[in-house]
Write a protein that holds these residues in place. Sequence first.
Motif, PDB file in Angstrom:
ATOM      1  N   MET A  36      15.257 -10.876  -0.306  1.00 43.98           N
ATOM      2  CA  MET A  36      14.073 -11.736  -0.271  1.00 43.98           C
ATOM      3  C   MET A  36      12.821 -10.898  -0.023  1.00 43.98           C
ATOM      4  O   MET A  36      12.821  -9.991   0.807  1.00 43.98           O
ATOM      5  N   LEU A  37      11.764 -11.220  -0.744  1.00 43.79           N
ATOM      6  CA  LEU A  37      10.479 -10.570  -0.526  1.00 43.79           C
ATOM      7  C   LEU A  37       9.854 -11.087   0.766  1.00 43.79           C
ATOM      8  O   LEU A  37      10.084 -12.216   1.176  1.00 43.79           O
ATOM      9  N   LYS A  38       9.027 -10.249   1.384  1.00 44.55           N
ATOM     10  CA  LYS A  38       8.313 -10.664   2.589  1.00 44.55           C
ATOM     11  C   LYS A  38       6.866 -10.217   2.470  1.00 44.55           C
ATOM     12  O   LYS A  38       6.582  -9.020   2.298  1.00 44.55           O
ATOM     13  N   LEU A  39       5.953 -11.176   2.559  1.00 46.56           N
ATOM     14  CA  LEU A  39       4.526 -10.901   2.449  1.00 46.56           C
ATOM     15  C   LEU A  39       3.865 -11.041   3.812  1.00 46.56           C
ATOM     16  O   LEU A  39       3.995 -12.080   4.465  1.00 46.56           O
ATOM     17  N   TYR A  40       3.152 -10.014   4.219  1.00 42.26           N
ATOM     18  CA  TYR A  40       2.361 -10.063   5.444  1.00 42.26           C
ATOM     19  C   TYR A  40       0.912 -10.344   5.075  1.00 42.26           C
ATOM     20  O   TYR A  40       0.365  -9.700   4.168  1.00 42.26           O
ATOM     21  N   TYR A  41       0.298 -11.299   5.799  1.00 43.32           N
ATOM     22  CA  TYR A  41      -1.073 -11.651   5.461  1.00 43.32           C
ATOM     23  C   TYR A  41      -1.851 -12.074   6.701  1.00 43.32           C
ATOM     24  O   TYR A  41      -1.273 -12.432   7.739  1.00 43.32           O
ATOM     25  N   ASN A  42      -3.154 -12.007   6.583  1.00 42.04           N
ATOM     26  CA  ASN A  42      -4.084 -12.607   7.531  1.00 42.04           C
ATOM     27  C   ASN A  42      -4.833 -13.715   6.801  1.00 42.04           C
ATOM     28  O   ASN A  42      -5.254 -13.520   5.645  1.00 42.04           O
ATOM     29  N   GLU A  47       3.283 -19.135  -7.255  1.00 42.57           N
ATOM     30  CA  GLU A  47       3.273 -19.505  -8.680  1.00 42.57           C
ATOM     31  C   GLU A  47       4.503 -18.967  -9.400  1.00 42.57           C
ATOM     32  O   GLU A  47       5.026 -19.608 -10.313  1.00 42.57           O
ATOM     33  N   SER A  48       4.973 -17.794  -8.996  1.00 41.64           N
ATOM     34  CA  SER A  48       6.059 -17.132  -9.722  1.00 41.64           C
ATOM     35  C   SER A  48       7.419 -17.763  -9.468  1.00 41.64           C
ATOM     36  O   SER A  48       8.353 -17.576 -10.253  1.00 41.64           O
ATOM     37  N   GLY A  49       7.549 -18.489  -8.352  1.00 39.27           N
ATOM     38  CA  GLY A  49       8.851 -19.049  -8.005  1.00 39.27           C
ATOM     39  C   GLY A  49       9.787 -18.049  -7.363  1.00 39.27           C
ATOM     40  O   GLY A  49      10.986 -18.332  -7.189  1.00 39.27           O
ATOM     41  N   ALA A  50       9.280 -16.894  -6.963  1.00 37.57           N
ATOM     42  CA  ALA A  50      10.111 -15.883  -6.317  1.00 37.57           C
ATOM     43  C   ALA A  50      10.581 -16.360  -4.956  1.00 37.57           C
ATOM     44  O   ALA A  50       9.924 -17.179  -4.298  1.00 37.57           O
ATOM     45  N   ASP A  51      11.722 -15.856  -4.540  1.00 37.23           N
ATOM     46  CA  ASP A  51      12.246 -16.136  -3.205  1.00 37.23           C
ATOM     47  C   ASP A  51      11.517 -15.222  -2.229  1.00 37.23           C
ATOM     48  O   ASP A  51      11.699 -13.993  -2.253  1.00 37.23           O
ATOM     49  N   TYR A  52      10.683 -15.785  -1.377  1.00 38.01           N
ATOM     50  CA  TYR A  52       9.889 -14.947  -0.477  1.00 38.01           C
ATOM     51  C   TYR A  52       9.654 -15.650   0.850  1.00 38.01           C
ATOM     52  O   TYR A  52       9.782 -16.861   0.974  1.00 38.01           O
ATOM     53  N   GLU A  53       9.275 -14.849   1.833  1.00 44.41           N
ATOM     54  CA  GLU A  53       8.844 -15.343   3.138  1.00 44.41           C
ATOM     55  C   GLU A  53       7.425 -14.830   3.377  1.00 44.41           C
ATOM     56  O   GLU A  53       7.137 -13.655   3.123  1.00 44.41           O
ATOM     57  N   SER A 100       0.738  -6.693   2.688  1.00 45.65           N
ATOM     58  CA  SER A 100       1.851  -5.787   2.467  1.00 45.65           C
ATOM     59  C   SER A 100       3.006  -6.619   1.937  1.00 45.65           C
ATOM     60  O   SER A 100       3.255  -7.721   2.439  1.00 45.65           O
ATOM     61  N   LEU A 101       3.686  -6.097   0.942  1.00 50.16           N
ATOM     62  CA  LEU A 101       4.819  -6.814   0.351  1.00 50.16           C
ATOM     63  C   LEU A 101       6.070  -5.954   0.510  1.00 50.16           C
ATOM     64  O   LEU A 101       6.158  -4.855  -0.040  1.00 50.16           O
ATOM     65  N   VAL A 102       7.022  -6.466   1.270  1.00 47.23           N
ATOM     66  CA  VAL A 102       8.292  -5.772   1.475  1.00 47.23           C
ATOM     67  C   VAL A 102       9.248  -6.184   0.373  1.00 47.23           C
ATOM     68  O   VAL A 102       9.544  -7.378   0.197  1.00 47.23           O
ATOM     69  N   THR A 103       9.721  -5.196  -0.391  1.00 52.19           N
ATOM     70  CA  THR A 103      10.661  -5.445  -1.482  1.00 52.19           C
ATOM     71  C   THR A 103      11.972  -4.733  -1.180  1.00 52.19           C
ATOM     72  O   THR A 103      12.071  -3.972  -0.211  1.00 52.19           O
ATOM     73  N   ASP A 104      12.966  -4.960  -2.026  1.00 55.70           N
ATOM     74  CA  ASP A 104      14.252  -4.305  -1.805  1.00 55.70           C
ATOM     75  C   ASP A 104      14.194  -2.812  -2.119  1.00 55.70           C
ATOM     76  O   ASP A 104      15.133  -2.074  -1.817  1.00 55.70           O
ATOM     77  N   ARG A 105      13.091  -2.355  -2.696  1.00 59.70           N
ATOM     78  CA  ARG A 105      12.947  -0.932  -3.019  1.00 59.70           C
ATOM     79  C   ARG A 105      11.941  -0.217  -2.129  1.00 59.70           C
ATOM     80  O   ARG A 105      11.779   0.998  -2.239  1.00 59.70           O
ATOM     81  N   ILE A 161       0.352  -5.016  -6.029  1.00 66.69           N
ATOM     82  CA  ILE A 161       1.235  -6.125  -5.661  1.00 66.69           C
ATOM     83  C   ILE A 161       1.225  -7.205  -6.738  1.00 66.69           C
ATOM     84  O   ILE A 161       2.272  -7.715  -7.142  1.00 66.69           O
ATOM     85  N   LEU A 162       0.047  -7.534  -7.234  1.00 63.56           N
ATOM     86  CA  LEU A 162      -0.044  -8.572  -8.266  1.00 63.56           C
ATOM     87  C   LEU A 162       0.692  -8.166  -9.534  1.00 63.56           C
ATOM     88  O   LEU A 162       1.407  -8.973 -10.142  1.00 63.56           O
ATOM     89  N   LEU A 163       0.518  -6.923  -9.954  1.00 63.63           N
ATOM     90  CA  LEU A 163       1.197  -6.469 -11.175  1.00 63.63           C
ATOM     91  C   LEU A 163       2.705  -6.486 -10.981  1.00 63.63           C
ATOM     92  O   LEU A 163       3.456  -6.897 -11.883  1.00 63.63           O
ATOM     93  N   TYR A 164       3.181  -6.079  -9.813  1.00 66.14           N
ATOM     94  CA  TYR A 164       4.614  -6.090  -9.531  1.00 66.14           C
ATOM     95  C   TYR A 164       5.162  -7.510  -9.599  1.00 66.14           C
ATOM     96  O   TYR A 164       6.192  -7.761 -10.234  1.00 66.14           O
ATOM     97  N   ILE A 165       4.481  -8.444  -8.949  1.00 68.92           N
ATOM     98  CA  ILE A 165       4.942  -9.833  -8.962  1.00 68.92           C
ATOM     99  C   ILE A 165       5.001 -10.361 -10.391  1.00 68.92           C
ATOM    100  O   ILE A 165       5.981 -11.000 -10.797  1.00 68.92           O
ATOM    101  N   ALA A 166       3.961 -10.086 -11.170  1.00 67.59           N
ATOM    102  CA  ALA A 166       3.916 -10.591 -12.542  1.00 67.59           C
ATOM    103  C   ALA A 166       5.028 -10.007 -13.397  1.00 67.59           C
ATOM    104  O   ALA A 166       5.673 -10.720 -14.173  1.00 67.59           O
TER     105      ALA A 166
END
Length: 209
Positions: free
Chosen positions: A1-7, A21-27, A54-59, A68-73
Amino acid sequence: MLKLYYNPGTIALASHIALEESGADYEAKKLNPAIMEHTKPEYLAINPKGRVPSLVTDRGILTETPAILLYIAQVYGASAFPPPEDPYDLAQLQSFNNYLCSTLHVNHAHRKRGRRWVDEQNTAAIKAMEIKVKSNMEECFQMIEDEMFEGPWVMGPDYSIADPYLFTITQWMEGDGVDPADFPKLLAHRKAMLARPAVARVVAEHAAK
């Protein structure tokens, strides 16, 4: 699962919208700005820059909004964000996003974060930077309105990862002293974005206490 940190109130809104929007499984993990959580050792171990998102991915961990936007797309959002097939079109998309990143966001930062550029004791310089933000942002928005915005979405008929990014920055207009009514295309874009259910959900989440 992806994890996004934000303020809340930051550019991280764009990446959060893209994930929704992408429907990805994320927290989504909201940091606490009241205690400057993004500067604490626990978060600096994730992103030594001390910034969001910051976006935590499996890689590994991705930072910087255009990346981050390009990766998600490309990995998750083919249906929501059809990737341009032509390299030139992709470069144009990246050109737009990098303009937001390198110019608009930096101009905006001079209003509250002038201490990044001059010593804290130089109050006159800090004040001068704050005053200049309105005209700098208006100039940039006028450039987008007149030269860069295709319509009805940023790149034309197809919704793209440039749209959450532009929407996020236009959310800062009023705070920077800019009247959205002076930019009818960008105002219409903001309204169209807010009409999207995924955008409305994320905006509400960021606004929640």
